[in-house]
Design an enzyme around this catalytic site. Structure first.
Site, short mmCIF file in Angstrom:
data_model
loop_
_atom_site.label_atom_id
_atom_site.label_comp_id
_atom_site.label_asym_id
_atom_site.label_seq_id
_atom_site.Cartn_x
_atom_site.Cartn_y
_atom_site.Cartn_z
N LYS A 158 7.32 -3.08 -23.46
CA LYS A 158 7.74 -1.68 -23.36
C LYS A 158 8.44 -1.44 -22.03
O LYS A 158 8.02 -1.94 -20.99
CB LYS A 158 6.52 -0.76 -23.44
CG LYS A 158 6.84 0.71 -23.18
CD LYS A 158 5.67 1.61 -23.53
CE LYS A 158 4.81 1.94 -22.35
NZ LYS A 158 3.71 2.86 -22.65
N THR A 184 5.22 6.46 -27.26
CA THR A 184 5.03 5.00 -27.22
C THR A 184 4.72 4.50 -28.62
O THR A 184 5.28 3.51 -29.10
CB THR A 184 3.88 4.64 -26.25
OG1 THR A 184 4.26 5.04 -24.94
CG2 THR A 184 3.54 3.16 -26.28
N ASP A 191 -4.04 1.32 -28.15
CA ASP A 191 -3.60 1.63 -26.79
C ASP A 191 -4.69 2.45 -26.11
O ASP A 191 -5.56 3.00 -26.78
CB ASP A 191 -2.28 2.40 -26.83
CG ASP A 191 -1.45 2.19 -25.56
OD1 ASP A 191 -1.96 1.55 -24.61
OD2 ASP A 191 -0.30 2.68 -25.50
N ARG A 193 -2.27 6.76 -13.31
CA ARG A 193 -0.97 6.12 -13.56
C ARG A 193 -0.02 6.23 -12.37
O ARG A 193 0.87 5.42 -12.21
CB ARG A 193 -0.33 6.71 -14.83
CG ARG A 193 -1.01 6.19 -16.10
CD ARG A 193 -0.51 6.88 -17.34
NE ARG A 193 -1.00 8.26 -17.44
CZ ARG A 193 -0.72 9.08 -18.45
NH1 ARG A 193 0.06 8.67 -19.43
NH2 ARG A 193 -1.21 10.30 -18.47
N GLN A 194 -0.22 7.23 -11.50
CA GLN A 194 0.63 7.34 -10.29
C GLN A 194 -0.06 6.53 -9.20
O GLN A 194 -0.69 7.05 -8.29
CB GLN A 194 0.78 8.81 -9.90
CG GLN A 194 1.69 9.07 -8.70
CD GLN A 194 3.19 8.98 -9.00
OE1 GLN A 194 3.61 9.17 -10.13
NE2 GLN A 194 3.98 8.67 -7.99
N ASP A 225 2.49 -2.58 -25.23
CA ASP A 225 3.04 -3.12 -23.98
C ASP A 225 2.01 -4.05 -23.35
O ASP A 225 0.86 -4.09 -23.79
CB ASP A 225 3.42 -2.01 -22.99
CG ASP A 225 2.25 -1.08 -22.70
OD1 ASP A 225 1.09 -1.48 -22.92
OD2 ASP A 225 2.49 0.04 -22.26
N ASP A 242 -7.77 36.40 -10.81
CA ASP A 242 -6.73 35.72 -10.01
C ASP A 242 -6.73 34.20 -10.21
O ASP A 242 -5.99 33.48 -9.56
CB ASP A 242 -6.89 36.05 -8.52
CG ASP A 242 -8.25 35.62 -7.98
OD1 ASP A 242 -9.06 35.07 -8.77
OD2 ASP A 242 -8.51 35.80 -6.78
N SER A 255 -0.50 10.13 -25.38
CA SER A 255 -0.20 11.40 -24.71
C SER A 255 0.86 12.15 -25.53
O SER A 255 0.52 12.95 -26.40
CB SER A 255 0.25 11.11 -23.28
OG SER A 255 0.53 12.30 -22.61
N HIS A 275 -7.13 3.66 -16.73
CA HIS A 275 -5.81 3.03 -16.84
C HIS A 275 -5.51 2.31 -15.53
O HIS A 275 -4.88 2.87 -14.62
CB HIS A 275 -4.75 4.09 -17.14
CG HIS A 275 -3.42 3.47 -17.40
ND1 HIS A 275 -3.01 3.07 -18.65
CD2 HIS A 275 -2.42 3.12 -16.57
CE1 HIS A 275 -1.82 2.53 -18.57
NE2 HIS A 275 -1.43 2.55 -17.32
C1 R5P Z 1 0.82 3.69 -20.48
O1 R5P Z 1 1.18 2.57 -20.12
C2 R5P Z 1 -0.29 3.93 -21.43
O2 R5P Z 1 -0.97 2.74 -21.75
C3 R5P Z 1 0.19 4.59 -22.71
O3 R5P Z 1 0.96 3.68 -23.46
C4 R5P Z 1 1.01 5.82 -22.43
O4 R5P Z 1 0.39 6.62 -21.46
C5 R5P Z 1 1.23 6.61 -23.69
O5 R5P Z 1 1.99 7.74 -23.40
P1 R5P Z 1 2.86 8.46 -24.49
O6 R5P Z 1 1.97 8.74 -25.67
O7 R5P Z 1 3.33 9.73 -23.82
O8 R5P Z 1 4.00 7.56 -24.83
#
Ligand code: R5P
Length: 289
Positions: free
Chosen positions: A190, A225, A217, A93-94, A167, A34, A221, A126
């Site tokens: 960015k 970016t 960076d 990030r949130q 960014d 489950d 993800s 982050h």
């Molecule tokens: C956000 O500001 C982080 O520094 C990365 O630039 C971001 O999380 C990258 O995400 P993704 O690869 O989805 O663009």
């Protein structure tokens, strides 16, 4: 001290224990039909400082529950202290209510951690609106950085690099890595349009002649970016790129997309993945001495 690997820390935990010359054990982990999880400590933790190693990827919510269950169980079994070493830690990030009614996930995650461990260490968290980990966690927190590891990789493997940060948030990595190498860096601008779409613009003219472009960076993800950054740099005549990320989350075929865009990807192994060429187990081991 005993180093105990949770299910998502095995790629680092044994190395950490070896470097520290401390005993190592893995948590027994099973999943019931489950979806419930089962955990069991296989070595005696009584009166010991237990260091749980857990990174957060694939199924971060399950990873979180596992780390919490493990921490409480260790205490229940008589552990003197419980530390959590989280190579990658999620939900940072949130960090604010962007829309009315939203959960500030960072705050809620921190509460869960505060309740179960005596110390948390995170590699390159982050941090954005919250400036430091001790603004987030009440329990003792250590912020570690892989910048020297990334700088040393670039120094060894890439000649004449120009470090680009996509960014302003990336300056903590891009600028500091460039300083450690002793080379030039440039931070772009960015705008995040959605979770999957970003727009990158160049803040000033740059001369790319004779340079090997290295985009640095913290998180890769979806890879969008980096791809958007590369598209801008291609307009200036650049053809080949390398991106160096601390945390290779690499979802939604990011590696394939980046390869197609002519971008070589290297990350640390905070999260195991095909591009994880930089081993940061020494960074965690050092922080536990
Ligand atoms: C956000 O500001 C982080 O520094 C990365 O630039 C971001 O999380 C990258 O995400 P993704 O690869 O989805 O663009």
């Amino acid at each position: 001290m005993i180093i105990v690997s949770c299910s998502h820390g095995k790629h680092l935990a044994k190395n950490i224990a070896n470097k520290l010359k401390k005993p190592y054990s893995e948590l027994e982990f099973k999943r019931f039909p489950d979806g419930e999880i089962y955990l069991r400590f296989l070595k005696n933790v009584k009166n010991k400082t237990v260091v749980l190693i857990q990174s957060f990827y694939d199924n971060i919510n399950d990873n979180l529950i596992e780390a919490m269950f493990a921490a409480h169980t260790a205490k229940d079994l008589g552990a003197k202290k419980v530390f959590l070493a989280a190579p990658y830690f999620p939900y940072l990030r949130q960090d604010k209510r962007f829309k009315p009614g939203e959960c500030i996930s960072l705050r809620e995650t921190a509460r869960l951690i505060d309740n179960c461990v005596d110390q948390i260490s995170i590699i390159d968290p982050h941090l954005h609106r919250e400036k430091d980990l001790h603004h987030i966690f009440k329990t003792k927190s250590l912020k570690l950085t892989s910048n020297p590891y990334i700088a040393s990789y670039i120094k060894k493997n890439i000649k004449n690099p120009l470090i680009i940060g996509p960014d302003w948030e990336s300056y903590k990595w891009a600028k500091s890595v460039a300083e450690l190498i002793g080379c030039e860096s440039l931070i772009l601008q960015k705008k995040r349009l959605t979770g999957r779409k970003v727009k990158i613009t160049l803040s000033k003219k740059i001369d790319l002649k004779g340079k090997n472009i290295v985009i640095v960076d913290d998180i890769i993800s979806t890879g969008n970016t980096i791809i958007e950054t590369v598209n801008n740099l291609k307009r200036l005549g650049a053809k080949k790129f390398t991106c160096l990320g601390v945390h290779g989350i690499l979802v939604e075929d990011a590696l394939k997309k980046l390869k197609k865009a002519n971008v070589g990807v290297i990350t640390t192994n905070t999260i195991p993945n095909k591009a994880a060429k930089i081993d940061i187990s020494g960074l965690i081991a050092e922080s536990l001495k």
